[in-house]
Enzyme design. Structure first.
Site, PDB file in Angstrom:
ATOM      1  N   GLU A   1       0.919  -1.418   0.075  1.00  0.00           N
ATOM      2  CA  GLU A   1      -0.299   0.164  -0.186  1.00  0.00           C
ATOM      3  C   GLU A   1       0.988   0.964   0.155  1.00  0.00           C
ATOM      4  OE1 GLU A   1      -2.929   0.026  -0.395  1.00  0.00           O
ATOM      5  OE2 GLU A   1      -3.245  -1.989  -0.502  1.00  0.00           O
ATOM      6  N   GLY A   2       1.549   0.953  -0.557  1.00  0.00           N
ATOM      7  CA  GLY A   2       2.870   2.627  -0.504  1.00  0.00           C
ATOM      8  C   GLY A   2       4.214   1.989   0.535  1.00  0.00           C
TER       9      GLY A   2
END
Ligand SMILES: Cc1cc2nc3c(=O)[nH]c(=O)nc-3n(C[C@H](O)[C@H](O)[C@H](O)COP(=O)(O)OP(=O)(O)OC[C@H]3O[C@@H](n4cnc5c(N)ncnc54)[C@H](O)[C@@H]3O)c2cc1C
Length: 596
Positions: free
Chosen positions: A441-442
């Site tokens: 998610e980053g």
């Protein structure tokens, strides 16, 4: 062998006494979940977590997923039935609109339930989380026909959802994405390319999988501005909703990885697979961000969930493991040694984890409640304020909760001594499962960058100013209460460090953006500490109010004492972060790459 007891008491305290969500009972969704209904939902979710999901956790980790020779993927034994229960019980669609088969309840409640499910079995709950995320993107950007076609079956657990961004050469930098979409002239596209690391990309639990895929329409602008979002079902769906032919998407392989073994991480090959545009051409990132923002909050929640179950088991172990004697009189003179819980350093460690968990839970629910209220409001000021708040806090919740959640799982493992390194005790699974939350998610460095380079300067710093003003008002409103004097003083100091850090970063940014970005992780953690401190101040205040009217439960006494621990021993770390930020980025940026 691990155990899990869902923290229903703590969740009820947060919802009832801290957030006081009954005041919102006039709003749609909230009116359907008054206190007794909420408690019944949380209690049933606790039962499912403890009796159905948690018993599958260790086995799922050991057995993992298997890619078969026909490119199908088998999930661990029991997952299929458990997932079906989640769908049939309405858990996947708890907060989704009733028009598409959801329950229409507040998302705040769904997040509380999500924490329990994820503590009990993170790998399994990921299937639900991604399905919910895909539904959220379709709800905002899909056509009515797409919503009708896909969402009800996804919410019922018959179909699952996935998120397809990553490619071998394109992870953080999605602008380099190569997957292509060729328009067919009949409203459909042919999608061709390879996606990697796709969670739940193939599995044998559901009859269909709805892939949301980012791809570049032929002739689209280069970079991030030329990316569109497509819905690509594993099996095509006929007009009457029945399943048609298999689409041209297949699982090339699954990864062998550190944790979350019960959730397959897939290479997906799209070979002219049929897909349909979701939202507008070249606006795919905007559409996918609906899913990604929800997933970032969900990832923070996952880390908390692992920290919580790790804490529970470590605390139980510390009460049983006999080693050494307490300083002073023996706690158990009749036994060969005292349990390790008597040792101050063991208590300090456990208290540190618990102080994080309880504040992190409060922060997730507090933040989700803001979006719940904004979603039900037609007041532009309320919507704007919630957007600002969530824009600012989402990277913080993702980055700080996952860094701290993982560190807490490691601290919990430490409580077992060498036994924590042994698979049988189960503590190491929590560490392995929690680790991914800092990466996907980053990665967390990207969350810090997003915070400092995008969220902070947006609208001339409107969001951070509103956050600091809110803190000032809260401190001012409560400063007169003697019982809260120490709490407010600690929060004031931390908040003042955040103000100074914001001013320093702004000055650095005017000189050289790299200088500001060099302090981004420190700034993210500083802001995270202040937000967690704010949660503790609210919880201490609510607990004291209940104690003042005669509630003498051990729960409340522990709450106040854990809060004091946080304020004394963890919150002052803001000063260290401020000092690092003020040091600027010189000795970080100046060293040439060859010197590393
Ligand atoms: C188990 C697992 C499940 C996953 N599930 C999914 C999924 O379902 N769907 C999906 O699309 N993807 C998924 N991913 C992919 C995941 O989101 C990416 O791995 C992640 O976003 C990082 O991309 P990358 O691995 O290419 O790292 P890179 O982009 O190569 O980054 C490497 C390092 O460099 C840092 N870095 C890069 N650019 C910058 C910058 N500008 N400033 C500062 N630091 C920088 C990063 O923080 C990171 O630490 C999954 C990954 C794993 C391992």
């Amino acid at each position: 062998m691990t155990t899990y007891r869902a923290p229903v008491r703590d969740m009820n305290f947060l919802l009832d006494d801290v957030l006081k969500i009954d005041r919102l009972n006039n709003l749609p969704g909230f009116s359907e979940a008054p206190r007794d209904v909420r408690n019944a939902i949380l209690s049933e979710a606790a039962r499912l977590s403890e009796e159905v999901l948690h018993p599958l956790n260790a086995r799922g980790d050991i057995d993992g997923c298997t890619r078969n020779s026909d490119a199908t993927v088998s999930v661990p034994k029991g997952f299929r039935e458990a997932f079906a229960q989640l769908g049939e019980g309405g858990w996947i669609g708890l907060s989704a609109p009733t028009a598409y088969g959801g329950q229409g309840l507040p998302n705040t409640l769904s997040l509380a339930v999500g924490e329990m499910f994820s503590s009990a079995n993170m790998a399994l709950e990921m299937f639900s989380g991604l399905t919910r995320g895909a539904v959220a993107a379709l709800l905002v950007h899909g056509s009515e026909e797409q919503k009708q076609r896909y969402i009800p079956k996804m919410l019922s657990g018959q179909w699952a959802g996935t998120m397809n961004l990553t490619e071998p050469h394109s992870g953080t930098d999605l602008g380099m994405m190569r997957t292509k979409a060729a328009e067919q002239g009949d409203g459909s596209y042919r999608i061709t390319g390879t996606k990697i690391f796709i969670s739940g990309g193939e599995q044998d639990m559901t009859e269909n999988i709805v892939h949301l895929v980012l791809a570049r329409i032929e002739g689209a602008p280069a970079g991030i501005k030329g990316i569109s979002l497509f819905v690509v079902p594993k099996r095509l769906v006929n007009e009457d909703g029945s399943l048609g032919d298999k689409n041209a998407v297949s699982c090339g392989s699954i990864e062998h990885k550190m944790g979350i073994h019960g959730n397959p991480t897939c290479v997906l090959n799209y070979e002219a697979a049929i897909g349909w545009l979701v939202g507008r051409e070249n606006k795919g990132m905007e559409a996918m961000f609906v899913m990604m923002n929800g997933a970032r909050m969900g990832t923070g929640l996952q880390a908390l969930s692992q920290s919580e179950i790790a804490y529970q088991n470590a605390a139980n172990y510390a009460k049983e493991r006999l080693q050494g004697r307490a300083i002073g009189p023996a706690a158990y003179p009749d036994k060969p040694a005292d349990p390790i819980i008597v040792h101050p350093d063991v208590r300090r460690t456990l208290q540190g984890i618990r102080a994080f968990n309880e504040a992190a839970r409060a922060l997730v629910l507090f933040s989700t409640l803001r979006s719940d209220v904004a979603r039900r409001s037609d007041d532009p000021a309320v919507i704007e304020a919630a957007d600002d708040y969530l824009g600012l806090l989402t990277p913080v919740i993702k980055g700080v909760l996952t860094d701290k959640g993982f560190a807490s799982a490691v601290s919990a493992q430490q409580m077992y001594g060498g036994h924590g390194y042994i698979v049988e005790t189960g503590a190491e699974q929590f560490v392995r499962d929690a680790r991914i939350t800092m990466l996907y998610e980053g990665a967390n460095g990207i969350q810090a960058l997003d915070l400092v380079a995008r969220k902070l300067p947006r609208h001339n710093g409107r969001a951070i100013r509103a956050f600091l003003d809110e803190m000032d008002r809260f401190i001012e409103e409560n400063a007169g209460q003697t019982s809260l004097a120490a709490t407010m003083s600690a929060l004031r100091d931390a908040s003042s460090d955040l103000k100074n850090a914001t001013a320093s970063l702004t000055q650095f940014a005017m000189k050289d953006p790299n200088e500001a970005i060099a302090g981004s992780t420190d700034y993210m953690h500083l802001l995270g500490l202040v937000a967690l401190g704010y949660m503790w101040a609210m919880m201490i205040k609510a607990a004291q109010e209940k104690i003042a009217v005669g509630d003498t439960s051990d729960y409340l006494t522990a709450k106040v004492s854990t809060g004091a621990f946080f304020l004394d021993r963890i919150l002052p770390e803001t000063a260290l972060h401020l000092r690092r930020i003020r040091a600027g980025g010189k000795n970080i940026i100046d060293l040439p790459a060859e010197a590393f």
